[in-house]
Scaffold this motif. Sequence first.
Motif, PDB file in Angstrom:
ATOM      1  N   PRO A  64      -9.431  14.972   7.958  1.00  0.00           N
ATOM      2  CA  PRO A  64     -10.252  13.755   7.863  1.00  0.00           C
ATOM      3  C   PRO A  64      -9.435  12.473   7.823  1.00  0.00           C
ATOM      4  CG  PRO A  64     -11.019  15.448   6.341  1.00  0.00           C
ATOM      5  CD  PRO A  64      -9.723  15.927   6.890  1.00  0.00           C
ATOM      6  N   ILE A  65      -8.480  12.389   6.892  1.00  0.00           N
ATOM      7  CA  ILE A  65      -7.716  11.149   6.718  1.00  0.00           C
ATOM      8  C   ILE A  65      -6.298  11.362   7.245  1.00  0.00           C
ATOM      9  CG2 ILE A  65      -6.884   9.453   5.079  1.00  0.00           C
ATOM     10  CD1 ILE A  65      -9.896   9.493   5.362  1.00  0.00           C
ATOM     11  N   GLN A  66      -5.889  10.523   8.191  1.00  0.00           N
ATOM     12  CA  GLN A  66      -4.565  10.642   8.786  1.00  0.00           C
ATOM     13  C   GLN A  66      -3.560   9.729   8.084  1.00  0.00           C
ATOM     14  OE1 GLN A  66      -4.128  12.817  11.284  1.00  0.00           O
ATOM     15  NE2 GLN A  66      -6.290  13.359  11.390  1.00  0.00           N
ATOM     16  N   ARG A  67      -3.917   8.449   7.969  1.00  0.00           N
ATOM     17  CA  ARG A  67      -3.017   7.461   7.384  1.00  0.00           C
ATOM     18  C   ARG A  67      -3.824   6.510   6.511  1.00  0.00           C
ATOM     19  NH1 ARG A  67      -0.467   4.733  12.405  1.00  0.00           N
ATOM     20  NH2 ARG A  67      -1.871   5.968  13.684  1.00  0.00           N
ATOM     21  N   VAL A  68      -3.218   6.080   5.391  1.00  0.00           N
ATOM     22  CA  VAL A  68      -3.902   5.182   4.456  1.00  0.00           C
ATOM     23  C   VAL A  68      -2.905   4.146   3.941  1.00  0.00           C
ATOM     24  CG1 VAL A  68      -5.241   4.984   2.329  1.00  0.00           C
ATOM     25  CG2 VAL A  68      -5.429   7.058   3.721  1.00  0.00           C
ATOM     26  N   ALA A  69      -3.314   2.896   3.941  1.00  0.00           N
ATOM     27  CA  ALA A  69      -2.554   1.828   3.293  1.00  0.00           C
ATOM     28  C   ALA A  69      -3.473   1.112   2.318  1.00  0.00           C
ATOM     29  CB  ALA A  69      -2.010   0.844   4.314  1.00  0.00           C
ATOM     30  N   ILE A  70      -3.008   0.903   1.085  1.00  0.00           N
ATOM     31  CA  ILE A  70      -3.763   0.196   0.051  1.00  0.00           C
ATOM     32  C   ILE A  70      -2.869  -0.899  -0.505  1.00  0.00           C
ATOM     33  CG2 ILE A  70      -4.927   0.388  -2.182  1.00  0.00           C
ATOM     34  CD1 ILE A  70      -5.490   3.317  -1.521  1.00  0.00           C
ATOM     35  N   ASN A  71      -3.410  -2.111  -0.583  1.00  0.00           N
ATOM     36  CA  ASN A  71      -2.629  -3.220  -1.109  1.00  0.00           C
ATOM     37  C   ASN A  71      -3.456  -3.974  -2.140  1.00  0.00           C
ATOM     38  OD1 ASN A  71      -1.712  -6.262  -1.029  1.00  0.00           O
ATOM     39  ND2 ASN A  71       0.025  -5.050  -0.316  1.00  0.00           N
ATOM     40  N   PHE A  72      -2.894  -4.168  -3.333  1.00  0.00           N
ATOM     41  CA  PHE A  72      -3.537  -4.933  -4.391  1.00  0.00           C
ATOM     42  C   PHE A  72      -3.082  -6.382  -4.293  1.00  0.00           C
ATOM     43  CE2 PHE A  72      -3.866  -0.642  -5.947  1.00  0.00           C
ATOM     44  CZ  PHE A  72      -5.097  -0.617  -6.579  1.00  0.00           C
ATOM     45  N   GLY A  73      -4.060  -7.277  -4.117  1.00  0.00           N
ATOM     46  CA  GLY A  73      -3.753  -8.703  -4.062  1.00  0.00           C
ATOM     47  C   GLY A  73      -3.307  -9.204  -2.713  1.00  0.00           C
ATOM     48  N   GLY A  74      -3.273  -8.359  -1.701  1.00  0.00           N
ATOM     49  CA  GLY A  74      -2.840  -8.774  -0.371  1.00  0.00           C
ATOM     50  C   GLY A  74      -3.620  -8.044   0.703  1.00  0.00           C
ATOM     51  N   THR A  75      -3.077  -8.019   1.908  1.00  0.00           N
ATOM     52  CA  THR A  75      -3.729  -7.389   3.048  1.00  0.00           C
ATOM     53  C   THR A  75      -2.998  -6.109   3.408  1.00  0.00           C
ATOM     54  OG1 THR A  75      -4.448  -9.529   3.903  1.00  0.00           O
ATOM     55  CG2 THR A  75      -4.446  -7.686   5.445  1.00  0.00           C
TER      56      THR A  75
END
Length: 735
Positions: A338-349
């Motif tokens: 289902p999920i290949q790649r994930v990016a999470i950023n707190f306070g930014g993009t």
Amino acid sequence: YLPLAVKQPAYDWVRTNLLGGTVTGAQFQIKGDLANFPFHNDKNGLLAVQVKFRDGSLQPDPKFPVIDHINGNVRFVGTSMLAQADSAKLYTSNLYDISASIPDLFGGDKEALYAKGKGEGTLTDLIRFTNNSPVHKALDDLTAGATGTGNAQLSLQLRLPFHDILHPVINGVIHFQNNTITPHKPLPELDAVSGRLDFTQSGVSARNIDLKILGGPATAAAQTLPGGIVHISVQGQMTGPGLAPYLPPDIVAKIGGSAAWQGNISVAHGHPPTMSFDSSLTGMTIGLPQPFRKLAADPMPLHIVASPADDSNMLIDIRYGDLVTAELLRAVQADAQPIQRVAINFGGTATLPAAPGLWISGHIPILDLTGWSTEPQSGASSEIPPKIDVKVSVGRLDLFQRQFQDISLHTENIGTQWRTAVSSATMRGSIDWTPHVTSAQHDKLSAHFKTLTIPEAAPGGGPVTEINTTHWPELALDVADLQIGKRHMGHLDVQAVPVADGLRFDHITLTASDSTLKMSAVWRPKIIPETVATLRLNIKNIGQFFDRYGHPDTIKGGSAIIDGQANWNGTPVDITLTSLAGQFTLTAENGQFLKIEPGAARLLGILSLQALPRHIGLDFSDIFSDGFAFEDISATLKLDHGIIHSQDFLMDGPAASVQMNGTINMNAETQQLRASVSPKLNGTVALASSLLGGPVVALGVYAAQELLKNPFGHAIRYDYTITGSWADPLIKKGE
């Protein structure tokens, strides 16, 4: 029977698409000169044929499903054909008012079949008809993989040109009647669908379709735009339970209230849909720990866009206020990962990483680790991404009512194992996480710190309650330099394993230059968090020990051992006097109470009896006022929620022996004690004897003292009662 003059396209359609049936009656009439046949417009002759039939089968064209159980009649009049049916079946649904006509059987390629009819039956049959006919193109395959419940109505008009029979002209209407539709994922389930959908061979149109979605009422509209793109817009109210298909159940349980939302879906033929979702979340409470906690009145704009990255993957962008953004690459096919790649950023993009895995970065203002530890972990996937990299800074980290400031965390995984490097002005070390291999094992959490400063508990925090211990790991903690508040505690070594509803600390060892504390304990944080412990405190230098704990110049030298068992509400490091209970034995030797000023050490002033000289008429200034020296202290102490009971407190020194019993209230800082003081004459008696009777008498007195164990030293005893507060004790001499 068809006349040979019928043109080939019409002849082929009648022969091929009328699949069966039983003729129950036939009539025909012919008149006129057959040389003039066919009789166009009934001139020069007449041909009329009428056939009644039952259980007929008809397929309008190869791309439409078969209509069967047809009961009706067919009429050939002049050059035209008209078929009418009173009833028929499409799968299990009933059809009625059905008619099919060919205006001119002899017209050649210019002619067409005209058909119309109505149907009423299950929505399942209607979806099957849509998916197995050219209608699915008008809906751009939105019904592919969908299921439905309830009944619906269909009205359909059809024109099949014989010269291009595979491209019919369609006009139809679907009437939904409180239906439930479950589209193919990721589209959500639609409940209580009511309204009208118009469609043609080239598109759809709908307004004000009422439905229930995401747990609340909504209204939908649909329109095919130029270029064949189907656009669907929906707006409504959502609730926490309505988000259950998309969020873990433990998170759904923390969401209350409702919030307005808007959504759009655009479908280009042959491509996955593009979807957007927007809500201010105003009116909805989110009871998760920080940083995701939200009150109902607070707006927190949520924006989600899902668009095709290519024919097999969807790109999903998520923004939650100014707190966090995420970008995910998700496979369209259900059988793919289902999920290949994930990016999470707190306070930014967030920016999607180039390689498969999970990347988390940015700054988190407040992170409540205690709150997250209370969250059950049910339903969590055991599949670990091939790469995990977390680099975040935390402005304030809350853990067990303590607030750690300005921390940097860097977490990476090596296979299934995790390592986190922690650094700040008050801590530096690493934390390792090793998942269990078999069901009989526990996960393991090992932490090694060069320095660790634990701040004082936040005021008004109270004990930690309702902590989830279902999936707690084995714990191993090693801190070279532990500091609590401003107090250096020494080297800490902890080993603990999970037990029912808590943790069993096999050992807690705290080693400093002046003392060693060894403790084993069981901590059960359910309902009222309670610690039950067995401990031994070995103090090598009592004076240094009290200096380090903020009571300087109270005792000089000395050593002590405290053994006991106790329990209190809170964690093993949160010993609260108001809940402390247990029994201890105290032994101490070779120290001296110093002159103690009023303050936090007032209790030591009571135990050292330095207040006796100024409250009674006897002159004990040489014994107590300037500091009582002791050779031995022993006592058995019983604690009951901050109240100390002792019946055998004994303190022996060169100048006097003291016995005390009674009660000390640590909470109210009061006491109810009885004290017996026996000054020792010892060398003073021998010296006086030498002055009065000479050396021989002095030697005899001294020998008698040693042989008879100091009979003169205990010849005099003074009894007192000590009551009132520590700051201003009330001392009375006993009778």
